[in-house]
Design a protein around this motif. Structure first.
Motif, PDB file in Angstrom:
ATOM      1  N   ILE A 116     -15.028   1.127  -6.112  1.00  0.00           N
ATOM      2  CA  ILE A 116     -13.589   1.387  -6.162  1.00  0.00           C
ATOM      3  C   ILE A 116     -12.983   0.858  -7.463  1.00  0.00           C
ATOM      4  O   ILE A 116     -13.492  -0.093  -8.069  1.00  0.00           O
ATOM      5  CB  ILE A 116     -12.882   0.770  -4.933  1.00  0.00           C
ATOM      6  CG1 ILE A 116     -11.539   1.453  -4.673  1.00  0.00           C
ATOM      7  CG2 ILE A 116     -12.700  -0.740  -5.122  1.00  0.00           C
ATOM      8  CD1 ILE A 116     -10.968   1.165  -3.317  1.00  0.00           C
ATOM      9  N   ASP A 136      -9.294   6.425  -6.519  1.00  0.00           N
ATOM     10  CA  ASP A 136      -8.508   5.630  -5.583  1.00  0.00           C
ATOM     11  C   ASP A 136      -8.424   6.322  -4.222  1.00  0.00           C
ATOM     12  O   ASP A 136      -8.654   5.693  -3.173  1.00  0.00           O
ATOM     13  CB  ASP A 136      -7.102   5.431  -6.168  1.00  0.00           C
ATOM     14  CG  ASP A 136      -6.432   4.175  -5.635  1.00  0.00           C
ATOM     15  OD1 ASP A 136      -7.131   3.177  -5.438  1.00  0.00           O
ATOM     16  OD2 ASP A 136      -5.214   4.211  -5.418  1.00  0.00           O
ATOM     17  N   PHE A 159      -0.304   3.944   3.035  1.00  0.00           N
ATOM     18  CA  PHE A 159      -0.759   4.601   1.807  1.00  0.00           C
ATOM     19  C   PHE A 159      -0.497   6.103   1.858  1.00  0.00           C
ATOM     20  O   PHE A 159      -0.054   6.714   0.869  1.00  0.00           O
ATOM     21  CB  PHE A 159      -2.243   4.312   1.603  1.00  0.00           C
ATOM     22  CG  PHE A 159      -2.856   4.981   0.405  1.00  0.00           C
ATOM     23  CD1 PHE A 159      -2.603   4.508  -0.872  1.00  0.00           C
ATOM     24  CD2 PHE A 159      -3.683   6.078   0.557  1.00  0.00           C
ATOM     25  CE1 PHE A 159      -3.169   5.118  -1.985  1.00  0.00           C
ATOM     26  CE2 PHE A 159      -4.254   6.696  -0.541  1.00  0.00           C
ATOM     27  CZ  PHE A 159      -3.998   6.210  -1.819  1.00  0.00           C
ATOM     28  N   TRP A 168     -10.284   4.950  -0.674  1.00  0.00           N
ATOM     29  CA  TRP A 168      -9.586   4.581   0.560  1.00  0.00           C
ATOM     30  C   TRP A 168     -10.084   5.403   1.742  1.00  0.00           C
ATOM     31  O   TRP A 168     -10.171   4.898   2.875  1.00  0.00           O
ATOM     32  CB  TRP A 168      -8.076   4.771   0.376  1.00  0.00           C
ATOM     33  CG  TRP A 168      -7.438   3.748  -0.503  1.00  0.00           C
ATOM     34  CD1 TRP A 168      -6.825   3.959  -1.692  1.00  0.00           C
ATOM     35  CD2 TRP A 168      -7.374   2.343  -0.267  1.00  0.00           C
ATOM     36  NE1 TRP A 168      -6.373   2.772  -2.229  1.00  0.00           N
ATOM     37  CE2 TRP A 168      -6.692   1.760  -1.365  1.00  0.00           C
ATOM     38  CE3 TRP A 168      -7.810   1.507   0.746  1.00  0.00           C
ATOM     39  CZ2 TRP A 168      -6.452   0.403  -1.470  1.00  0.00           C
ATOM     40  CZ3 TRP A 168      -7.571   0.141   0.647  1.00  0.00           C
ATOM     41  CH2 TRP A 168      -6.897  -0.397  -0.438  1.00  0.00           C
ATOM     42  N   LEU A 213       0.831  -1.205   0.000  1.00  0.00           N
ATOM     43  CA  LEU A 213       0.000   0.000   0.000  1.00  0.00           C
ATOM     44  C   LEU A 213       0.863   1.252   0.000  1.00  0.00           C
ATOM     45  O   LEU A 213       0.458   2.286  -0.547  1.00  0.00           O
ATOM     46  CB  LEU A 213      -0.947  -0.011   1.208  1.00  0.00           C
ATOM     47  CG  LEU A 213      -2.374  -0.459   0.906  1.00  0.00           C
ATOM     48  CD1 LEU A 213      -3.078   0.556   0.011  1.00  0.00           C
ATOM     49  CD2 LEU A 213      -2.394  -1.832   0.229  1.00  0.00           C
ATOM     50  N   PHE A 251      -3.728   2.142   5.786  1.00  0.00           N
ATOM     51  CA  PHE A 251      -4.019   3.526   5.430  1.00  0.00           C
ATOM     52  C   PHE A 251      -2.847   4.436   5.763  1.00  0.00           C
ATOM     53  O   PHE A 251      -2.552   5.382   5.034  1.00  0.00           O
ATOM     54  CB  PHE A 251      -5.300   3.992   6.135  1.00  0.00           C
ATOM     55  CG  PHE A 251      -6.501   3.210   5.746  1.00  0.00           C
ATOM     56  CD1 PHE A 251      -7.069   3.365   4.493  1.00  0.00           C
ATOM     57  CD2 PHE A 251      -7.071   2.288   6.611  1.00  0.00           C
ATOM     58  CE1 PHE A 251      -8.185   2.638   4.117  1.00  0.00           C
ATOM     59  CE2 PHE A 251      -8.175   1.556   6.239  1.00  0.00           C
ATOM     60  CZ  PHE A 251      -8.734   1.720   4.993  1.00  0.00           C
ATOM     61  N   LEU A 306     -13.325   3.869   2.797  1.00  0.00           N
ATOM     62  CA  LEU A 306     -13.089   2.584   3.448  1.00  0.00           C
ATOM     63  C   LEU A 306     -12.570   2.792   4.868  1.00  0.00           C
ATOM     64  O   LEU A 306     -12.959   2.071   5.802  1.00  0.00           O
ATOM     65  CB  LEU A 306     -12.105   1.750   2.625  1.00  0.00           C
ATOM     66  CG  LEU A 306     -11.856   0.332   3.130  1.00  0.00           C
ATOM     67  CD1 LEU A 306     -13.146  -0.488   3.131  1.00  0.00           C
ATOM     68  CD2 LEU A 306     -10.808  -0.371   2.273  1.00  0.00           C
ATOM     69  N   ALA A 307     -11.686   3.780   5.033  1.00  0.00           N
ATOM     70  CA  ALA A 307     -11.195   4.087   6.378  1.00  0.00           C
ATOM     71  C   ALA A 307     -12.343   4.505   7.288  1.00  0.00           C
ATOM     72  O   ALA A 307     -12.410   4.110   8.463  1.00  0.00           O
ATOM     73  CB  ALA A 307     -10.141   5.194   6.298  1.00  0.00           C
ATOM     74  N   VAL A 325      -6.769  -4.258  -5.575  1.00  0.00           N
ATOM     75  CA  VAL A 325      -7.308  -3.310  -4.597  1.00  0.00           C
ATOM     76  C   VAL A 325      -8.641  -3.814  -4.055  1.00  0.00           C
ATOM     77  O   VAL A 325      -8.936  -3.705  -2.859  1.00  0.00           O
ATOM     78  CB  VAL A 325      -7.462  -1.916  -5.229  1.00  0.00           C
ATOM     79  CG1 VAL A 325      -8.204  -0.975  -4.293  1.00  0.00           C
ATOM     80  CG2 VAL A 325      -6.098  -1.342  -5.584  1.00  0.00           C
ATOM     81  N   VAL A 371      -9.699  -4.648  -0.144  1.00  0.00           N
ATOM     82  CA  VAL A 371     -10.914  -4.126   0.489  1.00  0.00           C
ATOM     83  C   VAL A 371     -11.746  -5.270   1.067  1.00  0.00           C
ATOM     84  O   VAL A 371     -12.225  -5.196   2.209  1.00  0.00           O
ATOM     85  CB  VAL A 371     -11.735  -3.318  -0.533  1.00  0.00           C
ATOM     86  CG1 VAL A 371     -13.111  -2.967   0.037  1.00  0.00           C
ATOM     87  CG2 VAL A 371     -10.989  -2.052  -0.939  1.00  0.00           C
TER      88      VAL A 371
END
Length: 905
Positions: free
Chosen positions: A186, A218, A307, A222, A117, A304, A225-226, A403, A407
């Motif tokens: 995504i 992208d 990333f 993310w 990531l 995260f 998703l976080a 990706v 997820v």
């Protein structure tokens, strides 16, 4: 007393036995290495890693033939190794993947995931998003909103149908819908970059739109998703709010505190200009792990944090590319397959055991695919792309890839998804990723791209009819028109190779024309103080339009992420490429209008890309250097010993030459360098024994003296045909340079029957051989040679006066053309040791009016080579070129092939 003593002895023995060191003999003492040992887990881990890596590599080989990304093989490999297929074999899972060993495998896989990531964030160039923010906002937003909404809709059915599955935590429908919406909306940015690169779409309008939208998609994906993970991990709403606020504060801290400090350190150490040092790599990895640690402890997944560190790394000076080159191999080759195998162990196709389950499988696939397709297509159409471009954008945005797997695994670990719903989404990711490349190729093939580009330039209408008026041909006889078409080469495309630069530079200097001439320079402040009271003479330049030369350097597109990054940042790579810069500087100093760029393509597409570049630049001729090392790739070519054997056994490069010649849109010249521009190759320093009896490498060689004789002599045997005609015209172009002399010999092949007349037979196999030469049978054979004699004489008679002293025309009658030509070349070229190198020019002679096969076998036998030696060279350059390379004539070789339509004409 005896009984007590016996008891004491037994206790001592038991104590001694229990204190003994464990067996260290391994399999020599009968130990089973496949049995998991918690005190030594590395053994079973090595077995697992080896099986996973080998299996994924074997699967990728056939899938790569249909241009599928590696992630497809890794997903399928994980499913096959899991309970869906091999796990059904009794004892397989317990022996290879025992439950007790999974924590160790999971630790390695998640460490690799954190580093990956970081690489994903490093690959995202926010400059692209900022430069194309309008289209990124529209296409990216539409490409997320529609599939996100459809995902939330189907989440209602999934939530109520499968919420009773085991292993789930009680969560609200809102959180579940948010996760499913993200999973369907995504886009897999790394896989998308790879597909765009392989299809050569990165520099296309479609590629720019998709890449810009993919970056925004992208980043937003993310973030959502976080948020979803934070909502799941939070015990209450206020806790979720604290997690969100802490995350925002941490992002600001990284952007405004950590990034400036990191850039300062990189500038201070010179890492941006020269690439990261080992200390900088260590610092970056520590930052990644620290950031992952922080996001993990505040209730968000550690990936995260990794990333975000990748996002803040600068891309200036190619730093991001160089940093990725240091880290990527271990991550993508070793760690990632472990992660996907771990996903496969959690995937069980057998759970898709009911009609309603398969209905949801197809529903999820339809929602994920058509949501992205329709959203991306409509947004692209609103951005004024044509319909076919718009559909291509939508198809590319539907790519899921690795990706999506990441997820889904986060959802599985957070117990948002059950094993059944996890499997449903894995099937969806596999189908949508697999379909992306073939669907894009069908919607947006190369021929359509070329037509669309010409239509946008107003060169054709939509039906393909040319809008450019045809140039009216001037009057005059055919011979005069042909001589005029002799076609001065005005635009030249050069294939740049590092090993070929010395000979290439010297050859191009012959085409550059005269250098500027004029009086000596005077300081600007002293111009008015000249005794004659006149200003300095203006420097007179050659009035003719300079030759336009474009250099193309092709680098191999490998499986590495850094290779894809170079293609996405191709403008920066071209600007800083030392080969292109050296080429451009040399051209400007030699009165050439030069330009150059770098292209990163798969090795198998070199010929196709070179032909496309020649068409785009409207080149009159393509100049191809023959590989001196016998390799198509430039990697390691500077350390390979140059030899005749390497040149003759030139498989990959020879195939590239042959492939290009079969599709060349213009004239082509293949240059085989043999000391052109230098008197000889300097031998490297060897080992020499000294007085101390130690063998030391000598570096005390004398530097070669500068060249005082810049002359070149060209020898050209004219056998006839369109290739030879084009070669003759090019020689006369070279002969304009005052340092060039040329001998042009018309080889009049004498093949007669016993009656003294030309022999004509039905087939080539029945054609008579005399003196080692075979004349092909044709009713127009005599007419062909008469036409070639007429052309030769007309070119001789029309030779400009300024060339008469440097160009010699001769005619040779022979029944052994190959032997006589080799003898003449040997006696005429390479005689001056001080010259800058001589040149033999050949036409490729595709017409095949004269066959040299028998003579060629005799020549090869004379130099101790078999008749099959250099067969690749013969196929690419012709029999005469093969014979000259085998006999090692003291001259470079230039093989010319005319434009294909000239042959047809």
């Amino acid at each position: 007393m005896t009984s007590g003593a016996h008891t004491s002895i037994m206790a001592t023995a038991n104590t001694t036995s229990s204190l003994r060191a464990p067996h260290q003999g391994g399999i020599l003492e009968g130990a089973n290495p496949s049995v998991y040992d918690s005190k030594n887990p590395i053994i079973i881990f090595i077995i697992q890693a080896a099986i996973i890596i080998i299996f994924c590599r074997l699967l990728h080989y056939p899938l790569s033939k249909i241009r599928q990304p590696r992630v497809i093989a890794e997903i399928i490999g994980g499913i096959v190794l899991g309970p869906s297929i091999l796990g059904r074999i009794p004892g397989f899972t317990d022996a290879i993947f025992p439950p007790a060993s999974i924590p160790t495998l999971s630790l390695a896989a998640h460490l690799g995931l954190v580093l990956f990531l970081f690489l994903v964030g490093l690959e995202v160039d926010l400059r692209l998003l900022l430069a194309n923010w309008r289209v990124a906002l529209s296409v990216g937003a539409a490409g997320m909103i529609l599939p996100f909404g459809l995902g939330c809709a189907i989440a209602y059915g999934l939530y109520h149908e499968f919420r009773e599955d085991s292993g789930l935590v009680p969560i609200s429908f809102g959180t579940y819908a948010l996760f499913v919406g993200v999973a369907t909306a995504i886009t897999a940015f790394p896989v998308l970059c790879r597909i765009l690169t392989e299809l050569k779409l990165l520099q296309d309008h479609v590629g720019i739109v998709v890449l810009s939208a993919g970056v925004g998609n992208d980043v937003v994906g993310w973030i959502l998703l976080a948020l979803c993970v934070a909502l799941v991990n939070a015990g209450s709403g206020i806790t979720a709010l604290y997690i969100l606020l802490t995350s925002i504060a941490y992002i600001l801290f990284l952007v405004y505190a950590v990034r400036p400090a990191l850039v300062w350190v990189l500038n201070r150490t010179g890492s941006i200009q020269n690439g990261p040092t080992q200390s900088i790599v260590a610092l970056t990895v520590l930052l990644t792990l620290a950031s992952a640690f922080f996001t993990g402890i505040i209730g968000i997944h550690p990936i995260f944090g990794a990333f975000l560190v990748g996002l803040i790394c600068p891309h200036d000076g190619g730093f991001a590319i160089k940093l990725m080159e240091k880290i990527e191999d271990l991550v993508t080759v070793f760690f990632l397959p472990l992660y996907f195998a771990l996903s496969g162990l959690s995937t069980n196709i057998g759970l898709l055991d009911s009609g309603i389950t398969w209905a949801y499988v197809f529903g999820v696939i339809a929602v994920a695919f058509f949501g992205k397709l329709i959203g991306g297509t409509v947004a692209a159409r609103l951005c004024k792309l044509v319909w076919r471009e718009s559909f291509t954008v939508g198809a590319l945005m539907s790519c899921k890839g690795l990706v999506e797997l990441i997820v889904l695994n986060i959802g599985l670990e957070a117990k948002i998804l059950s094993t059944r719903t996890f499997t449903i989404f894995v099937v969806m990711a596999l189908v949508t990723t697999f379909a992306t490349t073939p669907l894009t190729s069908a919607l947006y093939p190369p021929w359509y791209r070329q037509k669309l580009a010409a239509w946008k330039r107003c060169e054709i209408d939509w039906d393909g009819t040319s809008l450019i008026p045809e140039t009216q041909s001037s009057g005059g006889d055919a011979v005069s028109a042909e001589k005029y078409d002799a076609g001065d080469i005005r635009k030249l495309l050069v294939y740049l190779r590092l090993e070929s630069l010395p000979g290439l530079f010297n050859f191009l200097s012959l085409l550059g024309g005269d250098r500027p001439i004029g009086g000596s320079r005077v300081h600007p402040s002293k111009v008015g103080a000249r005794p004659d009271g006149q200003a300095e003479e203006s420097v007179s330049l050659l009035q003719k339009r300079p030759l336009q030369v474009h250099g193309l350097r092709m680098l191999e597109l490998t499986e590495r992420l850094s290779s894809v990054m170079k293609d996405t940042e191709i403008d920066d790579v071209s600007t800083k490429d030392p080969v292109v810069n050296s080429f451009c500087t040399f051209g400007q100093l030699n009165h050439l209008a030069v330009s150059g760029d770098v292209d990163i393509v798969p090795e198998g597409s070199y010929a196709e890309i070179l032909a496309q570049s020649a068409s785009q630049h409207a080149s009159d001729m393509v100049f191809l250097p023959w590989s001196e090392s016998g390799s198509l790739s430039e990697t390691g070519s500077t350390t390979v010993e140059y030899s005749t054997q390497h040149r003759l056994e030139n498989g990959p490069h020879s195939q590239f030459i042959t492939s290009f010649l079969s599709r060349a849109p213009c004239h082509t010249a293949v240059f085989v360098n043999n000391g052109f521009g230098r008197p000889g190759r300097r031998e490297g320093g060897g080992l020499h024994r000294t007085k101390s009896r130690l063998s030391l490498r000598s570096n005390h060689g004398h530097p070669p003296a500068p060249l005082t004789d810049r002359s070149h002599h060209i020898f050209f045997p004219f056998f006839g045909g369109v290739d030879d005609r084009t070669a003759m015209r090019f020689i006369l172009r070279l002969a304009r340079n005052v340092n060039v002399t040329a001998t042009i010999v018309f080889v009049d092949v004498q093949q007669t029957s016993s009656s003294g007349e030309a022999e004509v037979v039905a087939t080539e196999s029945e054609a008579p051989r005399k003196g080692g030469v075979q004349v092909s049978a044709s009713a127009s054979q005599e007419t062909f040679f008469e036409q070639e004699r007429g052309f030769f004489v007309s070119m001789k008679d029309s030779l400009p006066q300024e060339l008469e002293s440097r160009v010699l025309f001769e005619t040779v009658n022979t029944s052994q053309p190959l032997n006589d030509v080799i003898g003449r070349i040997t006696s005429e070229v390479g005689q001056s040791l001080k010259s800058s190198g001589d040149l033999v020019v050949l036409g490729r002679s595709r017409e095949g009016k004269v066959s040299f096969r028998t003579e060629l076998h005799h020549v090869l036998a004379t130099v101790g080579q078999t008749s099959h030696a250099g067969s690749d060279v013969s196929q690419s350059l012709g029999d005469v070129a093969q014979a000259l390379m085998a006999t090692e004539v003291k001259a470079s070789l230039l093989v010319v092939e005319a434009k294909r339509e000239d042959v047809a004409g």
